[in-house]
Design an enzyme around this catalytic site. Structure first.
Site, PDB file in Angstrom:
ATOM      1  N   THR A   1       0.820  -1.214   0.000  1.00 31.39           N
ATOM      2  CA  THR A   1       0.000   0.000   0.000  1.00 31.39           C
ATOM      3  C   THR A   1       0.851   1.260   0.000  1.00 31.39           C
ATOM      4  OG1 THR A   1      -1.723  -1.181   1.181  1.00 31.39           O
ATOM      5  CG2 THR A   1      -1.777   1.210   1.345  1.00 31.39           C
TER       6      THR A   1
ATOM      7  N   ASP B   1       1.478  -6.691  -4.284  1.00 29.21           N
ATOM      8  CA  ASP B   1       0.690  -6.647  -3.052  1.00 29.21           C
ATOM      9  C   ASP B   1       1.208  -7.826  -2.228  1.00 29.21           C
ATOM     10  OD1 ASP B   1      -2.478  -5.749  -2.147  1.00 29.21           O
ATOM     11  OD2 ASP B   1      -1.557  -7.494  -1.231  1.00 29.21           O
ATOM     12  N   SER B   2       1.495  -7.598  -0.959  1.00 27.24           N
ATOM     13  CA  SER B   2       2.223  -8.649  -0.237  1.00 27.24           C
ATOM     14  C   SER B   2       1.401  -9.914  -0.062  1.00 27.24           C
ATOM     15  CB  SER B   2       2.748  -8.137   1.105  1.00 27.24           C
ATOM     16  OG  SER B   2       1.722  -8.043   2.044  1.00 27.24           O
ATOM     17  N   SER B   3       0.088  -9.832  -0.280  1.00 30.22           N
ATOM     18  CA  SER B   3      -0.702 -11.065  -0.199  1.00 30.22           C
ATOM     19  C   SER B   3      -0.341 -12.018  -1.346  1.00 30.22           C
ATOM     20  CB  SER B   3      -2.193 -10.743  -0.183  1.00 30.22           C
ATOM     21  OG  SER B   3      -2.493  -9.857  -1.229  1.00 30.22           O
TER      22      SER B   3
ATOM     23  N   THR C   1       1.830  -4.744   4.081  1.00 26.80           N
ATOM     24  CA  THR C   1       1.758  -5.132   5.497  1.00 26.80           C
ATOM     25  C   THR C   1       1.190  -6.539   5.703  1.00 26.80           C
ATOM     26  OG1 THR C   1      -0.406  -4.081   5.639  1.00 26.80           O
ATOM     27  CG2 THR C   1       1.490  -2.758   6.313  1.00 26.80           C
ATOM     28  N   ASP C   2       0.393  -7.026   4.729  1.00 24.93           N
ATOM     29  CA  ASP C   2      -0.321  -8.291   4.981  1.00 24.93           C
ATOM     30  C   ASP C   2       0.610  -9.446   5.332  1.00 24.93           C
ATOM     31  OD1 ASP C   2      -2.711  -7.062   4.653  1.00 24.93           O
ATOM     32  OD2 ASP C   2      -3.009  -7.682   2.569  1.00 24.93           O
TER      33      ASP C   2
HETATM   34  N1  ASN Z   1      -2.586  -5.484   0.874  1.00 24.50           N
HETATM   35  C1  ASN Z   1      -1.517  -4.617   1.250  1.00 24.50           C
HETATM   36  C2  ASN Z   1      -0.245  -5.453   1.163  1.00 24.50           C
HETATM   37  O1  ASN Z   1       0.066  -6.210   2.014  1.00 24.50           O
HETATM   38  C3  ASN Z   1      -1.730  -4.076   2.635  1.00 24.50           C
HETATM   39  C4  ASN Z   1      -0.766  -2.972   3.035  1.00 24.50           C
HETATM   40  O2  ASN Z   1       0.327  -2.855   2.576  1.00 24.50           O
HETATM   41  N2  ASN Z   1      -1.195  -2.113   3.961  1.00 24.50           N
HETATM   42  O3  ASN Z   1       0.451  -5.381   0.203  1.00 24.50           O
END
Ligand code: ASN
Length: 595
Positions: free
Chosen positions: A42, A110-112, A142-143
């Site tokens: 993000t 996207d880290s997911s 963050t995920d």
């Molecule tokens: N979906 C995002 C990720 O992990 C969430 C984030 O970065 N806040 O890439």
């Protein structure tokens, strides 16, 4: 240094390495270099026409250049030209200029969507750039950030420099975002603090990466380190850094006489199995089918499984008998697996090992790491899973520094009561006592001081550590002892000198060798090193040139006027030096600036 992102280059690590020393003009300015690996998340996303967050390639660095917080245009352009690396503005409390390069990944992720292959790529990139930067910041979604941080903590072996993962809940370029503070604080910490760990910075906390979990999908305090206190806290007064308080005693320092290296294979046949009421035998059986090789069992409370479910225990026991490693951790956010209840004995008998207070992320990635170590047999792998490898678990009674705290005792007798006063006392007391022990070559005293809670790499007012002093003194036993106690070889003092520079300038050849074995390396402008070698050649100082050779310096390196040590040896008729240089096959056809 030409910024690769602006050049839209892919695969530009080679380019980055070859140019990382920058221009020559400000050798006297104290600078720290940070490499930022921008993997996605993000933090760098923008909103599309439907309002959804999407990554945008090749935009991040361009935008950063418009933020005066993140880019001191005047200084950067005078130092590096238009498209050079980014430079942070200096604040009153900063001691070093922070120069940073951003390596943008393609595609941004996207880290997911991240996989173990992405962790390997990050580890490889750090390996390639390791000697050219003082610290590393990884911008990450963050995920799955805690998974990546945990995995990297194991993969980066004998790490001597700081690696910080950060991201944000709101894109950095939105008008109200946590991204700016997270990124800025991470850069400042990476450039200024010797914390040789994989860390996560979020909110105002620097945490040990393998102790973190994402605990909120919405809060700016998205990460927590439930079983271990933060390593540092940054307190911020609107855009001015008042104080970064680091708990140096908590820092996990590798105590091996080894160079930094990267372990890049991971076993993917691992999984997380969470116990829940009325879980079917069928489910457990299906989970334990080949090719599974390692299971993190998330049990209740202090490590309990239902005692009345013989079927579950039977399946798990059969699995461990087949060589599957089953590690027991708790489902609770805090606390540790213990043998308090009878089911603990049952699990022991079934061959299930304790994961103590590891987070699920740490336990899973540690399994993937340990299982991929082909040189370890099953018994060693089981032992390693229960051993504290990178500060990821607390086995047995946690160290209680206050039991033996010297600073505490002196503070009491001086009637110093505030934390700040005690911290200041410690920062004066320990470096002075460590340095005295080094000077008197007193290994026992060094060990006692460590026992009292001294950080062996603590810097004195001049930024010098016990290791700097030991390298000037040249006592090999003391140097070895400090390294085994976790002394860091990369710390730069107020004058930008590392222990290696000290050892070179005192020509302690055996010390140079052991420093090199532990990953020490020359830093700064190659021309400045050339200048020093030319000066040595001019006066026939063969010993010094041998010191530089042991430190892997290029003996054909030119000085600022384009002359090499060979020029000077010839000019001053230093035949011994000439013979030595020619024996080293230095370039003989170099033209200086006057040809
Ligand atoms: N979906 C995002 C990720 O992990 C969430 C984030 O970065 N806040 O890439």
């Amino acid at each position: 240094l030409v910024n690769h992102v602006d050049n839209h280059k892919e695969n530009n690590m080679e380019h980055l390495r070859n140019n990382s020393s920058g221009s020559l003009i400000t050798e006297s300015v104290r600078e720290s270099r940070v490499l930022v690996l921008y993997t996605g998340g993000t933090i760098g996303m923008i909103r599309n026409e439907n309002g959804a967050l999407v990554p945008k390639a090749n935009a991040f660095v361009k935008k950063l250049r418009n933020y005066p917080h993140m880019y001191d245009r005047e200084y950067a352009e005078a130092r590096f030209g238009l498209m050079g690396p980014l430079v942070l503005p200096m604040t009153a409390t900063d001691s070093r200029r922070v120069i940073y390069n951003v390596l943008e990944y393609s595609p941004l992720c996207d880290s997911s969507n991240m996989t173990m292959d992405d962790w390997i790529r990050i580890a490889d990139d750090i390996k390639l750039a390791y000697e050219h930067f003082d610290g590393f910041v990884i911008l990450h979604g963050t995920d799955t950030l805690s998974y990546t941080a945990s995995a990297l903590s194991f993969m980066l072996e004998s790490l001597g420099k700081i690696v910080i993962l950060t991201g944000s809940q709101v894109p950095i370029f939105d008008s109200r975002s946590d991204g700016l503070d997270n990124f800025l604080s991470s850069l400042i910490i990476a450039a200024n603090y010797n914390i040789p760990e994989v860390c996560v910075y979020f909110g105002t906390n620097l945490m040990r990466g393998n102790r973190t979990c994402k605990v909120s999908a919405t809060s700016f305090e998205a990460f927590d380190s439930p079983n271990f206190p933060p390593l540092a806290k940054a307190n911020i007064k609107i855009e001015v850094y008042v104080c970064i308080a680091v708990d140096y005693r908590a820092i996990f320092r590798p105590c091996t006489l080894e160079k930094f290296h990267v372990h890049t294979s991971l076993n993917r046949n691992v999984g997380l199995l969470r116990i829940f009421p009325s879980m079917t035998t069928h489910l457990i059986k299906a989970f334990l089918q080949p090719p599974i090789e390692g299971v993190v069992l998330q049990s209740y409370g202090a490590g309990n499984v239902p005692m009345n479910r013989e079927d579950i225990i039977k399946e798990l026991s059969a699995a461990t008998k087949c060589g599957i490693i089953v590690v027991n951790i708790t489902q609770c956010a805090t606390g540790c697996v213990t043998n308090t209840y009878a089911s603990g004995k049952l699990l022991d008998d079934a061959g299930i090992i304790s994961g103590f207070d590891m987070t699920p992320e740490a336990a899973l990635t540690k399994l993937a790491y340990v299982l991929s170590k082909t040189e370890w047999d099953l018994q060693t792998k089981l032992e390693m899973m229960q051993t504290n490898l990178r500060g990821e678990l607390t086995a047995g009674r946690p160290p209680r520094h206050e039991d033996l705290d010297l600073v505490e005792a002196v503070a009491r007798s001086l009637r110093l009561s505030s934390t700040a006063e005690r911290q200041e006392l410690g920062s004066i007391l320990f470096p002075a006592m460590l340095n005295a022990a080094v000077l008197s070559r007193d290994i026992v005293k060094l060990e006692v001081l460590k026992g009292y809670g001294a950080d062996i790499s603590q810097q004195n007012a001049d930024g010098r550590t016990a290791m700097h002093i030991a390298c000037c003194e040249g006592d090999l036993n003391i140097v070895r002892c400090l390294l085994r106690m976790g002394a860091n070889v990369h710390i730069k003092d107020r004058f930008n000198r590392t222990p290696l520079i000290d050892a070179i300038e005192f020509d302690h050849h055996e010390v140079i060798k052991i420093l090199m074995q532990c990953g020490a390396h020359l830093h700064g402008s190659a021309y400045a090193i050339g200048e020093k070698m030319c000066a040595a050649a001019a006066v026939g100082n063969l010993k010094r040139l041998k010191s530089y050779k042991l430190a892997n310096a290029d003996l054909s390196q030119k000085d600022f006027s384009g002359r090499t040590p060979l020029h000077f040896a010839a000019l001053h008729n230093k035949t011994q030096v000439l013979e030595f240089l020619l024996d080293q096959n230095v370039e003989t056809g170099c033209l200086d600036k006057t040809s």
